[in-house]
Write a protein that holds these residues in place. Sequence first.
Motif, PDB file in Angstrom:
ATOM      1  N   GLY A 265      40.733   8.586  32.291  1.00  0.00           N
ATOM      2  CA  GLY A 265      41.205   8.272  33.627  1.00  0.00           C
ATOM      3  C   GLY A 265      41.640   6.822  33.697  1.00  0.00           C
ATOM      4  O   GLY A 265      41.056   5.952  33.046  1.00  0.00           O
ATOM      5  N   VAL A 266      42.669   6.562  34.480  1.00  0.00           N
ATOM      6  CA  VAL A 266      43.259   5.223  34.549  1.00  0.00           C
ATOM      7  C   VAL A 266      43.511   4.844  36.003  1.00  0.00           C
ATOM      8  O   VAL A 266      44.015   5.658  36.785  1.00  0.00           O
ATOM      9  N   LEU A 277      46.012   6.411  40.583  1.00  0.00           N
ATOM     10  CA  LEU A 277      45.156   6.991  39.566  1.00  0.00           C
ATOM     11  C   LEU A 277      45.963   7.955  38.705  1.00  0.00           C
ATOM     12  O   LEU A 277      46.809   8.701  39.214  1.00  0.00           O
ATOM     13  N   MET A 278      45.682   7.933  37.418  1.00  0.00           N
ATOM     14  CA  MET A 278      46.311   8.847  36.475  1.00  0.00           C
ATOM     15  C   MET A 278      45.231   9.430  35.584  1.00  0.00           C
ATOM     16  O   MET A 278      44.180   8.825  35.388  1.00  0.00           O
ATOM     17  N   VAL A 279      45.514  10.600  35.014  1.00  0.00           N
ATOM     18  CA  VAL A 279      44.600  11.188  34.046  1.00  0.00           C
ATOM     19  C   VAL A 279      45.382  11.659  32.832  1.00  0.00           C
ATOM     20  O   VAL A 279      46.448  12.266  32.956  1.00  0.00           O
ATOM     21  N   PHE A 280      44.878  11.293  31.649  1.00  0.00           N
ATOM     22  CA  PHE A 280      45.377  11.805  30.387  1.00  0.00           C
ATOM     23  C   PHE A 280      44.361  12.850  29.919  1.00  0.00           C
ATOM     24  O   PHE A 280      43.301  12.494  29.398  1.00  0.00           O
ATOM     25  N   ARG A 293      49.840  11.870  37.693  1.00  0.00           N
ATOM     26  CA  ARG A 293      49.568  10.855  38.706  1.00  0.00           C
ATOM     27  C   ARG A 293      48.982  11.507  39.946  1.00  0.00           C
ATOM     28  O   ARG A 293      49.460  12.542  40.407  1.00  0.00           O
ATOM     29  N   GLY A 294      47.961  10.877  40.493  1.00  0.00           N
ATOM     30  CA  GLY A 294      47.321  11.418  41.679  1.00  0.00           C
ATOM     31  C   GLY A 294      47.261  10.420  42.806  1.00  0.00           C
ATOM     32  O   GLY A 294      48.270   9.798  43.148  1.00  0.00           O
ATOM     33  N   TRP A 295      46.088  10.243  43.370  1.00  0.00           N
ATOM     34  CA  TRP A 295      45.896   9.377  44.542  1.00  0.00           C
ATOM     35  C   TRP A 295      46.450   7.989  44.303  1.00  0.00           C
ATOM     36  O   TRP A 295      46.349   7.431  43.209  1.00  0.00           O
ATOM     37  N   GLU A 296      47.060   7.433  45.334  1.00  0.00           N
ATOM     38  CA  GLU A 296      47.475   6.031  45.263  1.00  0.00           C
ATOM     39  C   GLU A 296      47.352   5.405  46.637  1.00  0.00           C
ATOM     40  O   GLU A 296      47.273   6.087  47.651  1.00  0.00           O
ATOM     41  N   GLY A 342      45.390  19.250  38.944  1.00  0.00           N
ATOM     42  CA  GLY A 342      45.335  18.290  37.843  1.00  0.00           C
ATOM     43  C   GLY A 342      45.461  16.854  38.268  1.00  0.00           C
ATOM     44  O   GLY A 342      45.642  15.975  37.418  1.00  0.00           O
ATOM     45  N   LYS A 343      45.323  16.571  39.577  1.00  0.00           N
ATOM     46  CA  LYS A 343      45.485  15.218  40.093  1.00  0.00           C
ATOM     47  C   LYS A 343      44.163  14.704  40.651  1.00  0.00           C
ATOM     48  O   LYS A 343      43.374  15.470  41.204  1.00  0.00           O
TER      49      LYS A 343
END
Length: 692
Positions: A265-266, A277-280, A293-296, A342-343
Motif C-alpha cells: 500500500g502506498v 492511496l494506491m495498492v500494488f 488508485r483509491g481514496w484521495e 480493489g480500491k
Amino acid sequence: MGVLSAVVVCALIGPQAGVGSASAVVEAAEEGTAARGASALDSGGSNGFPAVGSASAQSGDGVRISTVRAAGAHDAPRHDYNGDGRSDMLAWYDYSDGSDGMRAFLADADGGFPTPNRGWEAAAGNYWAEHMKRVTGDFNGDGIGDVAAFYGYDDGRVSLLTWLGKGDGTFAGHFASWTVPPGNWTFDAITAEAGDFDGDGRDDIAAWYDYRNGDDKLFTFLADADGGFGTPFSSFARTAADGWQVQRMKFATGDFDGDGRDDIGVMDSYTAGTVRLMVFTAKVDGGFNEPVRGWESTGWQFGRVSVHSGDFDGDGRDEFAAWYDYADGHDALIGFDLGADGKFGNRRDLLSAVPGWYERSRMRIVTGDYNGDGRDDLATFYGYSDTRAKAITFIAKADGTLGEALHSWEEPKGWNLDRVHMFEQYSSPPELPVCPVIFGHGGYPTGDRAWERDKVRQPNHPKGLAQQKSWGALGVEADLQLTKNGTKGVMWHNRTTRGLTGPEVDVTHIWWATGADQLKGRTIDRGPYEGETVYTFREWLDSAKSQNMAAFVELKGEAGASLLSTDASIRETAWKEVIEPIAERAPSQKIMIYTGAKNTDLRVELTKRIEAAGLGAALKTFPRWVDSAAVGWEEPAPSASGHYDTWQEKLDQFASPGSSQPMVTTWTKELKSWLSGKCLPASAPGGGTVIS
C-alpha cells in the motif's frame, strides 16, 4: 533477472557516508569514547566482501540452517520473536562508543512490555546504523521473527544480510545471501519492504528502486528455506510518465485483499496538498499488479503522515492506516479498507488522541498482535528529550478501533531516541526531511536603550548579503524604509539615521539626494559593516538576485507616514517606490514582502495594493521564524545553543521528506551547522525558484 546493469546505474547518485547521532549510551555507567572507524568494514571476508561481525559468538552464528515451517505459522502474528503467539517489538540501538545491539521487547499477555532483553550485540567498529535498510519478517518460515537488512558500504558495495530468530528473543549472527560489487546498486536508491509476496509461507523482500529519472522499479527478493534471498527479479516497472517520486511516497505492506499474499500500500503526495492511496496487489510469483488508485484528499500535509498496516478487527484482511499529526496538537490513526473494487476507501477513525498527549516526532510506531487475541494492535517506543523512555500499547477492540493507551516498560534515563531504530515489516526507517531553505537576518539588541548597543548587523547591503550567503543562507530578510514624502525606497532598519555618519534625523524627514541631511552617501559608523553605505530598494534587490538569494522584505512601520498619507500625491508616489521594483523583477526573482503585525492599517493596504498589481505571490510562502522567543539578541550575541530545542521543534513540525520548508534565523551560520545530519541537503535555487 540479474543485478542492475552498470549502464543503467551510471546516472545514479552514489552512497553517502553516515552521520553519527548525538552521544548517549543505554545501560552503561559512562559514555564510551571509541570512534567508529572504517577498519572493520574494509577488511575482506571469506565471501569476498567486508565482514560485518557479531561481538560474541552464539550457537548457530553465521550458519544458514534449513528449516521446515511450523504448522499454522502462516497465521502466526507478525514479528513474534519468542514463539509465544504474541507479536513483539525489536530495536536496533546504535551506541555512542560505536557498538550496536538488538533489544527485544517481548510482549506480556496484556499487550504491555517488560524490560527489553539483549537479543544480539556487535562490537564497536562493525556497523554504521545509517548504512542499513532494516526490515523484519519470518524469512525461513519457522514461525519465529527474523531480521534482514540491506547494508551499503562506503565503496559502493551492497549486501543483503539475515539474522535468524532463535525462538527465545535472541538472534543468531548474520549471514549474507546476496551481494553486488560497486557500480551495480546504489544503496540510497533502495526502499525496503518485507512481506510474503508469493504466499509460500516465508516473508520476502521488495525493494523500490529510485532511478532518479522517474523510471522507478520494484524488485522482489524471494526468501529461500534457510532465510536467505535469491537473485532479485523485476516485479513492477513504470516509465517516468507517471512522475512518481519516492520522496513523496510512503509504503506499508499487508494482505489487504485477503488472498494469502502480502500487497504493497502506498500514500502518494502527487501534488502539493493532495494525497492519494494506491495498492500494488501481489501476484502468485511475487511480482505486483498495476496499481489501483483509491481514496484521495486535498488539505493533507504529507510530512505530518506516517503509514502503517494491521488487521485491527481480526477479519483476516489488513487495513492501511495513516497516523496524522494535526497542526493543533492532536493526533489520529485513520484506517482504510480495500473494497470489492480493489480500491482503498471506507475511511474511519481508529484512534484519536487529544492535543498534548503525544508528540509524534518522539514515537517509533510498530503494529502487531501484542496480546495474542487475533487482532493487531499499535505499540510505540516513546523517547523523551531527557533520555527517558517508555513503551505504550493501544489494544485493538472488537470493532477494530484502538483503546486507551497501556503504559508498561519505562526507563528513567539512558535511551537516546536518535539512536533507536525500531524494526517493522515495511518501509525502511523514515527518510530524513529535506533541509530548510535558510533565510538570514541581522540581530538587534533587546532591553533598555537597545539602540546604543546596535552594531547594525542587518544585511541591507551587498556585503551583508554576501556574508549571509557564505554562512549558508539562500534568502535574506531585510528592511525597507521610505524617505521624505515617499520619494525613495531605501534599505535601512532604524527609524532614524542612528548608526550612520552625519547628524541623526528621522529617515522619513529627509530626502534621498538633496538637502544638507540627505541620506545618499552616508556610511555605517560601527560594527562589522562599518563603511558600507545605504542602498536603494532597487539596488538591493539586484544585489540579492546576483547572489541567487530570495528577498524577504519587511516594510517598516515608519513608511506608513507616506504610504497612508491623506495627500494622494504623496501616497501614490510612495506606493510606486514599493511596488514597481517588485513588479519589474518578479518574473525572474523570488521576492516576498510583509509588514509587522502591529501595523494593522498598513498591512491591509499592502495586501490590497500588492494583489491589485498582480503580485499576490509576494504575499505567500513566507519563511517561518524558528529562533526561540526566550533568547534575545545582545552584543555580543548569546550562544546559539539556547535555540536548539526550538529549532528541533520547528524542524519536526514543518520539515518533510518531500519538500524544503523555508526558515528564518538570526543565527544563520549556527543553524546551518546544527542541521548537519538532521536533514537532507536542499537543492540550490536558481533565479526565482528558491521556494516553490
